[in-house]
Design a protein around this motif. Structure first.
Motif, PDB file in Angstrom:
ATOM      1  N   ARG A  75       0.809   4.234  -2.851  1.00 20.12           N
ATOM      2  CA  ARG A  75       0.546   5.651  -2.552  1.00 20.12           C
ATOM      3  C   ARG A  75       1.708   6.530  -2.998  1.00 20.12           C
ATOM      4  O   ARG A  75       1.500   7.606  -3.577  1.00 20.12           O
ATOM      5  CB  ARG A  75       0.298   5.822  -1.050  1.00 20.12           C
ATOM      6  CG  ARG A  75      -1.021   5.272  -0.561  1.00 20.12           C
ATOM      7  CD  ARG A  75      -1.355   5.844   0.815  1.00 20.12           C
ATOM      8  NE  ARG A  75      -0.346   5.505   1.798  1.00 20.12           N
ATOM      9  CZ  ARG A  75      -0.406   4.428   2.583  1.00 20.12           C
ATOM     10  NH1 ARG A  75      -1.420   3.579   2.476  1.00 20.12           N
ATOM     11  NH2 ARG A  75       0.543   4.192   3.463  1.00 20.12           N
ATOM     12  N   ASN A  76       2.928   6.089  -2.726  1.00 17.94           N
ATOM     13  CA  ASN A  76       4.095   6.885  -3.101  1.00 17.94           C
ATOM     14  C   ASN A  76       4.215   7.030  -4.622  1.00 17.94           C
ATOM     15  O   ASN A  76       4.580   8.096  -5.135  1.00 17.94           O
ATOM     16  CB  ASN A  76       5.367   6.254  -2.542  1.00 17.94           C
ATOM     17  CG  ASN A  76       5.447   6.372  -1.027  1.00 17.94           C
ATOM     18  OD1 ASN A  76       4.725   7.145  -0.416  1.00 17.94           O
ATOM     19  ND2 ASN A  76       6.330   5.601  -0.416  1.00 17.94           N
ATOM     20  N   ALA A 121       1.619   9.518  -5.829  1.00 19.46           N
ATOM     21  CA  ALA A 121       2.050  10.881  -5.493  1.00 19.46           C
ATOM     22  C   ALA A 121       3.161  11.355  -6.428  1.00 19.46           C
ATOM     23  O   ALA A 121       3.185  12.527  -6.848  1.00 19.46           O
ATOM     24  CB  ALA A 121       2.514  10.931  -4.039  1.00 19.46           C
ATOM     25  N   GLU A 151      -6.212   6.644 -10.551  1.00 19.18           N
ATOM     26  CA  GLU A 151      -5.595   7.829  -9.964  1.00 19.18           C
ATOM     27  C   GLU A 151      -4.767   8.595 -10.985  1.00 19.18           C
ATOM     28  O   GLU A 151      -4.728   9.830 -10.960  1.00 19.18           O
ATOM     29  CB  GLU A 151      -4.740   7.437  -8.757  1.00 19.18           C
ATOM     30  CG  GLU A 151      -5.534   6.945  -7.561  1.00 19.18           C
ATOM     31  CD  GLU A 151      -6.513   7.980  -7.060  1.00 19.18           C
ATOM     32  OE1 GLU A 151      -6.134   9.173  -6.969  1.00 19.18           O
ATOM     33  OE2 GLU A 151      -7.672   7.615  -6.769  1.00 19.18           O
ATOM     34  N   LYS A 159       0.814  -1.224   0.000  1.00 22.25           N
ATOM     35  CA  LYS A 159       0.000   0.000   0.000  1.00 22.25           C
ATOM     36  C   LYS A 159       0.842   1.265   0.000  1.00 22.25           C
ATOM     37  O   LYS A 159       0.558   2.218  -0.724  1.00 22.25           O
ATOM     38  CB  LYS A 159      -0.939  -0.003   1.218  1.00 22.25           C
ATOM     39  CG  LYS A 159      -2.069  -1.007   1.127  1.00 22.25           C
ATOM     40  CD  LYS A 159      -2.991  -0.900   2.325  1.00 22.25           C
ATOM     41  CE  LYS A 159      -4.155  -1.898   2.211  1.00 22.25           C
ATOM     42  NZ  LYS A 159      -5.067  -1.812   3.385  1.00 22.25           N
ATOM     43  N   LYS A 160       1.880   1.284   0.821  1.00 19.48           N
ATOM     44  CA  LYS A 160       2.714   2.480   0.899  1.00 19.48           C
ATOM     45  C   LYS A 160       3.407   2.751  -0.431  1.00 19.48           C
ATOM     46  O   LYS A 160       3.508   3.906  -0.874  1.00 19.48           O
ATOM     47  CB  LYS A 160       3.753   2.332   2.012  1.00 19.48           C
ATOM     48  CG  LYS A 160       4.618   3.552   2.223  1.00 19.48           C
ATOM     49  CD  LYS A 160       5.592   3.368   3.366  1.00 19.48           C
ATOM     50  CE  LYS A 160       4.883   3.416   4.697  1.00 19.48           C
ATOM     51  NZ  LYS A 160       5.844   3.430   5.838  1.00 19.48           N
ATOM     52  N   SER A 162      -5.225  -3.395  -7.340  1.00 19.45           N
ATOM     53  CA  SER A 162      -4.174  -2.382  -7.189  1.00 19.45           C
ATOM     54  C   SER A 162      -3.869  -1.686  -8.506  1.00 19.45           C
ATOM     55  O   SER A 162      -3.698  -0.460  -8.544  1.00 19.45           O
ATOM     56  CB  SER A 162      -2.905  -3.023  -6.627  1.00 19.45           C
ATOM     57  OG  SER A 162      -3.119  -3.518  -5.328  1.00 19.45           O
TER      58      SER A 162
END
Length: 461
Positions: free
Chosen positions: A358-359, A362, A409, A354-355, A402
């Motif tokens: 997200r990274n 971003a 996104e 997950k991290k 995922s």
């Protein structure tokens, strides 16, 4: 020879390349026949042809080292430069330059030090790596996957999944070596290399690279231990170090001391092991800590974990009044105990950490905002390349959720960036934007086969 044809021709170059290839094949054959043979005459394989081939294998867009020389600049006088480099290497006048240290962010929020080498150091290291690979590819064990020819991270992931589902695995040891590339002991490294290499000129080159040091904040820092992570030869040296430190020892322990089944998968300094018995897993972890301590290595206490995992983990934990089986992370994926779609069989489900997801989102968002005033076709090409690159690694079976989230996104962030180009662009509708999506954004679909299918193709036995 016919008069006027004494100059080097295309046929001569081809013949030289064939001779070099034949020489490397002979090295590999000798390494295969005799596992205790020490090679004392390898330098003559570092030819101009091999240096030229090594130059071609380097990334032409890589950042320059402290000398500022870039790939295309060196290539303008390639033959002249390679001839001079070859002469310096042969005569011993070649000097390794310190690497330029930069820091890049990691998924956990910390930073990883990377060493950027000068171009000539990369060329020579690539040539030496090509020669040494002929020897060590015959020595390295089958469960070592990191940075080896024709092997990838997905091969290691396949081995973990198949090992857990087809062997009697109840416990997983997820071992992480603390700052491995920064703590490699130079003397131990040279001792391990000398098990197979007796050519003093090759050994001298390796020692030069280990001792070259680094440039950080404009100051030269001597290097007493560690290898420059990011250098060409560093992955091979790391595999040699862990081959003698971990692989041979762990394989011997598995064969002679373990009573239950044990699986081993190593990708560079990331180690995953599966055990049938918890007691043996705990005993091995204790022995491994002692083993590493002798050669200057240390397991990361916070990241090294022993977790209950396998086909009976859920039932066993429920019987003890515990929750769901724990998960573990390996090579960018979280591994989860699950059932097949029909619920009949145990399987290992893999999801992007997950991290990391997200990274990555971003990072893409920031880059899209930076490119918002570029022509739309240029933005589209970048989006396509980025999404394809992500899918090529992450689009494994059972990870559809995922990759769908990543694609969604990216689309949202691209629309936001386009709407901020100007006042007029704020009126861009989803309907008009849909044409750009269909043109430039690849569909989210699984791009990798199931682990057992690919592993059976890679290893038919």
């Amino acid at each position: 020879m016919t008069e006027g044809n004494s100059e080097k021709t295309t046929a001569t170059c081809t013949q030289g390349q064939e001779e070099a290839l034949s020489g490397l094949d002979r090295i590999r054959e000798a390494a295969r026949r005799d596992k205790s043979l020490r090679f004392n005459n390898l330098m003559h394989h570092i030819t101009i042809d091999l240096l030229r081939e090594s130059y071609g294998q380097l990334n032409p867009k890589a950042k320059p080292g402290i000398d500022g020389v870039i790939h295309c600049q060196y290539g303008k006088k390639l033959e002249e430069n390679l001839s001079d480099l070859h002469e310096r290497v042969k005569s011993g006048r070649y000097r390794a330059r310190p690497s330029k240290r930069v820091w890049i962010p990691k998924a956990d929020g910390s930073e990883r030090p990377i060493g950027i080498l000068c171009l000539e150091d990369k060329i020579v290291q690539q040539a030496v790596t090509t020669v040494l690979n002929q020897i060590y590819e015959e020595d390295f064990l089958g469960f070592s996957y990191g940075f080896r020819p024709e092997l990838s991270a997905h091969n290691a992931l396949d081995a973990v999944s198949v090992g857990i589902t087809q062997r009697k695995v109840n416990w997983i040891l997820d071992a992480d070596i603390k700052s491995f590339f920064d703590t490699v002991d130079h003397e131990w490294q040279m001792k391990f290399v000398e098990h197979r290499i007796a050519d003093k000129r090759i050994l001298r080159l390796i020692r030069k690279w280990l001792k070259a040091g680094k440039i950080e904040d404009g100051q030269r820092v001597a290097q007493q231990q560690g290898t420059a992570q990011g250098s060409v030869i560093s992955p091979l040296l790391a595999n040699i170090y862990l081959h003698y430190t971990f692989d041979l020892w762990a394989n011997q322990w598995r064969k002679k001391q373990a009573t239950g089944e044990v699986i081993i998968v190593r990708y560079a300094d990331d180690i995953v092991m599966g055990f049938q018995n918890k007691g043996e897993a705990e005993k091995f972890l204790q022995l491994l800590q002692e083993r590493f301590r002798k050669v200057g290595l240390e397991l990361h206490q916070d990241k090294t974990r022993l977790v209950e995992f396998g086909r009976f983990a859920k039932e066993n934990r429920e019987a003890r009044g515990l929750g769901k089986p724990e998960t573990f992370d390996f090579l960018g994926f979280t591994h989860i105990c699950a059932k097949t779609r029909k619920g009949n069989y145990f399987t290992v489900r893999r999801k992007t950490i997950k991290k990391r997801l997200r990274n990555k989102i971003a990072e893409v968002k920031e880059e899209l905002m930076r490119r918002k005033h570029d022509p739309v076709p240029e933005q589209g090409k970048w989006v396509r390349s980025t999404v394809n690159g992500y899918f090529n690694y992450a689009a494994v079976p059972n990870n559809k959720e995922s990759i769908d989230a990543f694609r969604t996104e990216v689309i949202k962030n691209w629309l936001t960036a386009l709407r901020r180009r100007s006042q007029k662009a704020r009126g861009l509708t989803w309907k008009r934007f849909g044409r750009l999506i269909n043109t430039w954004v690849p569909k989210a679909r699984v791009r990798h086969p199931y682990p057992s299918q690919r592993l059976c193709v890679k290893y038919p036995r």
